[in-house]
Every structure is written in structure tokens, then in C-alpha cells.
Motif scaffolding. Structure first.
Motif, PDB file in Angstrom:
ATOM      1  N   PHE A  27       0.833  -1.189   0.000  1.00 58.52           N
ATOM      2  CA  PHE A  27       0.000   0.000   0.000  1.00 58.52           C
ATOM      3  C   PHE A  27       0.872   1.244   0.000  1.00 58.52           C
ATOM      4  N   THR A  28       0.284   2.345  -0.455  1.00 64.18           N
ATOM      5  CA  THR A  28       0.956   3.639  -0.491  1.00 64.18           C
ATOM      6  C   THR A  28       0.216   4.577   0.456  1.00 64.18           C
ATOM      7  N   ILE A  29       0.964   5.266   1.297  1.00 62.11           N
ATOM      8  CA  ILE A  29       0.361   6.218   2.219  1.00 62.11           C
ATOM      9  C   ILE A  29       0.137   7.536   1.483  1.00 62.11           C
ATOM     10  N   LEU A  30      -1.130   7.927   1.360  1.00 61.24           N
ATOM     11  CA  LEU A  30      -1.484   9.179   0.702  1.00 61.24           C
ATOM     12  C   LEU A  30      -1.523  10.329   1.700  1.00 61.24           C
ATOM     13  N   GLU A  31      -2.033  10.052   2.894  1.00 62.22           N
ATOM     14  CA  GLU A  31      -2.057  11.019   3.993  1.00 62.22           C
ATOM     15  C   GLU A  31      -1.659  10.275   5.257  1.00 62.22           C
ATOM     16  N   GLY A  32      -0.680  10.806   5.969  1.00 61.23           N
ATOM     17  CA  GLY A  32      -0.159  10.151   7.158  1.00 61.23           C
ATOM     18  C   GLY A  32      -1.186  10.000   8.264  1.00 61.23           C
ATOM     19  N   GLY A  33      -0.960   9.037   9.099  1.00 60.73           N
ATOM     20  CA  GLY A  33      -1.808   8.740  10.243  1.00 60.73           C
ATOM     21  C   GLY A  33      -1.327   7.466  10.892  1.00 60.73           C
ATOM     22  N   GLY A  34      -1.961   7.070  11.944  1.00 57.29           N
ATOM     23  CA  GLY A  34      -1.523   5.898  12.675  1.00 57.29           C
ATOM     24  C   GLY A  34      -2.336   4.646  12.442  1.00 57.29           C
ATOM     25  N   TYR A  35      -3.509   4.797  11.787  1.00 55.60           N
ATOM     26  CA  TYR A  35      -4.388   3.648  11.622  1.00 55.60           C
ATOM     27  C   TYR A  35      -5.285   3.834  10.407  1.00 55.60           C
ATOM     28  N   VAL A  36      -5.948   2.737  10.016  1.00 56.03           N
ATOM     29  CA  VAL A  36      -7.041   2.758   9.047  1.00 56.03           C
ATOM     30  C   VAL A  36      -8.217   2.038   9.695  1.00 56.03           C
ATOM     31  N   CYS A  76     -11.192  -0.826   9.634  1.00 56.54           N
ATOM     32  CA  CYS A  76     -11.580  -2.100   9.033  1.00 56.54           C
ATOM     33  C   CYS A  76     -12.948  -1.942   8.374  1.00 56.54           C
ATOM     34  N   ALA A  77     -13.050  -2.326   7.107  1.00 57.38           N
ATOM     35  CA  ALA A  77     -14.300  -2.205   6.354  1.00 57.38           C
ATOM     36  C   ALA A  77     -15.376  -3.147   6.867  1.00 57.38           C
ATOM     37  N   THR A  78     -14.998  -4.221   7.535  1.00 60.10           N
ATOM     38  CA  THR A  78     -15.967  -5.193   8.027  1.00 60.10           C
ATOM     39  C   THR A  78     -16.417  -4.898   9.446  1.00 60.10           C
ATOM     40  N   THR A  79     -15.477  -4.574  10.324  1.00 59.14           N
ATOM     41  CA  THR A  79     -15.801  -4.420  11.746  1.00 59.14           C
ATOM     42  C   THR A  79     -15.881  -2.975  12.219  1.00 59.14           C
ATOM     43  N   GLY A  80     -15.298  -2.051  11.461  1.00 52.88           N
ATOM     44  CA  GLY A  80     -15.258  -0.657  11.881  1.00 52.88           C
ATOM     45  C   GLY A  80     -14.176  -0.356  12.907  1.00 52.88           C
ATOM     46  N   GLU A  81     -13.352  -1.347  13.234  1.00 49.81           N
ATOM     47  CA  GLU A  81     -12.283  -1.169  14.220  1.00 49.81           C
ATOM     48  C   GLU A  81     -11.071  -0.475  13.594  1.00 49.81           C
ATOM     49  N   GLN A  82     -10.305   0.185  14.449  1.00 53.03           N
ATOM     50  CA  GLN A  82      -9.061   0.803  14.010  1.00 53.03           C
ATOM     51  C   GLN A  82      -7.985  -0.278  13.863  1.00 53.03           C
ATOM     52  N   ILE A  83      -7.223  -0.194  12.780  1.00 53.66           N
ATOM     53  CA  ILE A  83      -6.109  -1.108  12.533  1.00 53.66           C
ATOM     54  C   ILE A  83      -4.835  -0.267  12.496  1.00 53.66           C
ATOM     55  N   PRO A  84      -3.937  -0.435  13.460  1.00 50.28           N
ATOM     56  CA  PRO A  84      -2.663   0.291  13.391  1.00 50.28           C
ATOM     57  C   PRO A  84      -1.940  -0.074  12.093  1.00 50.28           C
ATOM     58  N   LEU A  85      -1.338   0.907  11.434  1.00 51.79           N
ATOM     59  CA  LEU A  85      -0.693   0.635  10.149  1.00 51.79           C
ATOM     60  C   LEU A  85       0.359  -0.465  10.244  1.00 51.79           C
ATOM     61  N   GLU A  86       1.091  -0.513  11.359  1.00 52.46           N
ATOM     62  CA  GLU A  86       2.126  -1.537  11.471  1.00 52.46           C
ATOM     63  C   GLU A  86       1.551  -2.945  11.599  1.00 52.46           C
ATOM     64  N   GLU A  87       0.223  -3.057  11.829  1.00 47.80           N
ATOM     65  CA  GLU A  87      -0.429  -4.368  11.930  1.00 47.80           C
ATOM     66  C   GLU A  87      -1.274  -4.692  10.698  1.00 47.80           C
ATOM     67  N   LEU A  88      -1.345  -3.795   9.732  1.00 47.49           N
ATOM     68  CA  LEU A  88      -2.179  -3.993   8.548  1.00 47.49           C
ATOM     69  C   LEU A  88      -1.578  -5.067   7.648  1.00 47.49           C
ATOM     70  N   ARG A  89      -2.322  -6.154   7.461  1.00 47.98           N
ATOM     71  CA  ARG A  89      -1.857  -7.273   6.636  1.00 47.98           C
ATOM     72  C   ARG A  89      -2.876  -7.692   5.574  1.00 47.98           C
ATOM     73  N   TYR A  90      -4.140  -7.260   5.723  1.00 51.54           N
ATOM     74  CA  TYR A  90      -5.209  -7.724   4.846  1.00 51.54           C
ATOM     75  C   TYR A  90      -5.947  -6.538   4.244  1.00 51.54           C
ATOM     76  N   TRP A  91      -6.115  -6.553   2.913  1.00 52.35           N
ATOM     77  CA  TRP A  91      -6.885  -5.530   2.227  1.00 52.35           C
ATOM     78  C   TRP A  91      -7.315  -6.058   0.880  1.00 52.35           C
ATOM     79  N   ASN A  92      -8.233  -5.318   0.247  1.00 54.95           N
ATOM     80  CA  ASN A  92      -8.690  -5.648  -1.094  1.00 54.95           C
ATOM     81  C   ASN A  92      -8.368  -4.453  -1.985  1.00 54.95           C
TER      82      ASN A  92
END
Length: 68
Positions: free
Chosen positions: A18-27, A29-45
Motif C-alpha cells: 500500500f501507499t500512504i497518501l495522507e499520514g496517520g496511525g491507523y485505518v 476495518c471495512a468489516t468491523t469498523g475497528e481501528q487497525i494500526p498501520l504496522e499491523e495492517l496485513r489484509y486488504w482488497n
């Protein structure tokens, strides 16, 4: 530290990274609505540009989309 810790990041999801377009600490989750720290992000579509907190959340998104 590589990732900024404040706020939600804006990312562009590729097929293998992935490419960071705007900095931050998390994204969000599209399914649960929970925050995912970027350093733990492993799954995306990359087609739907969605992040998932874990494999179970990713599977549920694929099932909902009729892809499984």
C-alpha cells in the motif's frame, strides 16, 4: 518511527503493498469498523480499496461481495 501516530491514514491499496497518501496511525476495518494500526495492517482488497483487521474479517467481506 515510520508511521505517524495521530489520526486516520489515507492509503491506496495495491495488490501486494500500500501507499500512504495522507499520514496517520491507523485505518478503519471495512468489516468491523475497528481501528487497525498501520504496522499491523496485513489484509486488504485492492479492487474495493478496503482494509481488514484479520483474515476472518477479510473472508466475511469476500463472502458479502459474493466472491467466495
Amino acid at each position: 518511527m515510520f508511521f505517524q501516530k495521530n489520526g486516520e491514514a489515507q492509503l491506496h491499496y495495491g495488490s501486494s503493498d500500500f501507499t500512504i497518501l495522507e499520514g496517520g496511525g491507523y485505518v478503519i476495518c471495512a468489516t468491523t469498523g475497528e481501528q487497525i494500526p498501520l504496522e499491523e495492517l496485513r489484509y486488504w482488497n485492492d479492487d474495493r480499496q478496503e482494509a481488514y483487521k484479520d483474515a476472518d474479517a477479510a473472508l466475511k467481506a469476500f463472502q458479502k461481495a459474493g466472491e467466495v
